[in-house]
Design an enzyme around this catalytic site. Structure first.
Site, PDB file in Angstrom:
ATOM      1  N   GLY A 116      -1.223  -6.828   0.275  1.00 43.61           N
ATOM      2  CA  GLY A 116      -1.572  -6.159  -1.298  1.00 43.61           C
ATOM      3  C   GLY A 116      -0.327  -5.284  -1.556  1.00 43.61           C
ATOM      4  O   GLY A 116       0.200  -4.862  -0.529  1.00 43.61           O
ATOM      5  N   SER A 118      -0.717  -2.040  -2.292  1.00 42.46           N
ATOM      6  CA  SER A 118      -0.907  -0.938  -2.127  1.00 42.46           C
ATOM      7  C   SER A 118      -0.991  -0.803  -0.521  1.00 42.46           C
ATOM      8  O   SER A 118      -1.244   0.278   0.254  1.00 42.46           O
ATOM      9  CB  SER A 118      -2.210  -0.534  -2.441  1.00 42.46           C
ATOM     10  OG  SER A 118      -3.243  -1.443  -2.054  1.00 42.46           O
ATOM     11  N   CYS A 119      -0.791  -1.822   0.263  1.00 40.31           N
ATOM     12  CA  CYS A 119      -0.913  -1.911   1.557  1.00 40.31           C
ATOM     13  C   CYS A 119       0.102  -2.440   2.370  1.00 40.31           C
ATOM     14  O   CYS A 119       0.864  -3.276   1.898  1.00 40.31           O
ATOM     15  CB  CYS A 119      -2.234  -2.999   1.995  1.00 40.31           C
ATOM     16  SG  CYS A 119      -2.478  -3.158   3.754  1.00 40.31           S
ATOM     17  N   GLY A 120       0.727  -1.416   3.515  1.00 43.03           N
ATOM     18  CA  GLY A 120       1.737  -1.788   4.251  1.00 43.03           C
ATOM     19  C   GLY A 120       1.328  -2.424   5.501  1.00 43.03           C
ATOM     20  O   GLY A 120       2.365  -2.890   6.195  1.00 43.03           O
ATOM     21  N   CYS A 122      -1.311  -5.035   5.756  1.00 45.26           N
ATOM     22  CA  CYS A 122      -2.313  -6.138   5.746  1.00 45.26           C
ATOM     23  C   CYS A 122      -1.900  -7.361   6.744  1.00 45.26           C
ATOM     24  O   CYS A 122      -0.683  -7.543   6.673  1.00 45.26           O
ATOM     25  CB  CYS A 122      -2.297  -6.422   4.339  1.00 45.26           C
ATOM     26  SG  CYS A 122      -3.215  -5.634   3.456  1.00 45.26           S
TER      27      CYS A 122
END
Length: 283
Positions: A116, A118-120, A122
Site C-alpha cells: 500500500g 502508506s506501507c513500506g 508490506c
C-alpha cells in the site's frame, strides 16, 4: 531546484464535492485529487516482485530508489534499464538487472502482499531484507538557521500538494538550506524512495546536506535514508523509539516535530550549530 521530468497532469484528477459551510450553507466545488495507481514491478521480463500503490509522478526515480533501498541492486549503475508503460488503470515497470542480482532476488522470493502507499514493508518476510549496514556518515556541521530556512521554503516546492493538499514530500537541501530536490507521493515511503532515486544519480553528496520529510518518521524511513548516506533527517512528526535507536547507532542526526520556529533534536546534535552562540548542540 531540478526540473521534474513527469507532467503533473498525470498525477491528479479533478473531482466535484459539496462543501458545507457555516449555518448549513452548501456549495458545489471542484478539487484536485491525487491519483493512486498500482505499479507492477516486473524484473527481467517475467518475475513480478511486487505491486506498489503510487502517485504516477517521478516513477523512474521511484523504481531506482526502491531497488536500492530494498537491496535488489548495490548501485545505480546496476540498473540496466527500466521502461514504464500504462495499461488502463495499471502501470508496469519493466526492469532489467544483472543475472547475479536477479538470481539473488529470485532466491529471496516475491513480496507476499501488494504494498500500500502508506506501507513500506508490506510483504517483506524478514527485516534483514531492508536493514542497512551502518555506514560512515560525514561529521559536517549544519546551521539550525539553514534547517529553518528549508522548512519555510518547502511548501512552495510541493507543486503537486499545492493542487491536491494530500500528498507527502521528501526533500533534500544543501547545508545552506537551499532545497535542490523534492519528490511527492501519496505514500511517505514512496516519496523517500523517489528522492533517493534522484539523489543516487546526483553529483551532490547526500550526506553533506539534509533530508526533510512531511510525514512521521518510523524506523524504515531511517533505514532507507541510511542506504544512500543521508546524515541528517528532519521530520515534521516525532520519530518512533526504534527510529531513534537506529539513528543513534548510525550516528545520524535525527530531528522531529520540525517547524520553522522549533525543532526537537533526538540524536546527533553534534552536527547542528546554534545561531545565537555558534556552538555545537549536544544530545
Amino acid at each position: 531546484m531540478t526540473t521534474r521530468p513527469d507532467s503533473l497532469v498525470t498525477a491528479h484528477v479533478l473531482r466535484h464535492a459539496i462543501e458545507i459551510g457555516t449555518e448549513g450553507m452548501q456549495e458545489r466545488i471542484e478539487l484536485g485529487i491525487a491519483e493512486e495507481i498500482p505499479l507492477k514491478l516486473i524484473f527481467n521480463e517475467f518475475h513480478i516482485h511486487a505491486v506498489m500503490m503510487v502517485t504516477p509522478l517521478d516513477l523512474h526515480d521511484f523504481v531506482l530508489g526502491f531497488v536500492l533501498t530494498e537491496k535488489i541492486i548495490a548501485s545505480p549503475a546496476d540498473l540496466i534499464s527500466c521502461h514504464i508503460e500504462r495499461q488502463h488503470d495499471e502501470l508496469c515497470a519493466h526492469i532489467r538487472i544483472s543475472g547475479a542480482d536477479f538470481s539473488r532476488l529470485i532466491r529471496r522470493g516475491q513480496r507476499l502482499l501488494t504494498g500500500g502507499s502508506s506501507c513500506g514493508l508490506c510483504g517483506v518476510t524478514s527485516l534483514e531484507d531492508i536493514a542497512s549496514a551502518t555506514p560512515i556518515l560525514p561529521a559536517h556541521s549544519i546551521p539550525v538557521a539553514a534547517i529553518r530556512k528549508a522548512l519555510r521554503a518547502l511548501p512552495e516546492h510541493q507543486v503537486l500538494n499545492r493542487q491536491v493538499h494530500m500528498v507527502h514530500a521528501a526533500a533534500w537541501a544543501a547545508p545552506d538550506g537551499e532545497i535542490h530536490y523534492v519528490r511527492e507521493d501519496v505514500g511517505r515511503h514512496n516519496a523517500l524512495d523517489k528522492l533517493i532515486g534522484v539523489l543516487s544519480q546526483s553529483p551532490r553528496d547526500p550526506g553533506r546536506g539534509f533530508c526533510l520529510l512531511t510525514s512521521r518518521c518510523s524506523y524504515e524511513m531511517v533505514e532507507k535514508a541510511l542506504t544512500i548516506g543521508i546524515s541528517t533527517l528532519v521530520a515534521i512528526s516525532s520519530p518512533t523509539d526504534r527510529a531513534i535507536q537506529i539513528a543513534r547507532r548510525a550516528d545520524m542526526t535525527l530531528i522531529g516535530n520540525a517547524r520553522p520556529d522549533r525543532l526537537a533534536v533526538f540524536c546527533g546534535g553534534h552536527r547542528l550549530i546554534r545561531p545565537e552562540t555558534v556552538e555545537m548542540l549536544s544530545t
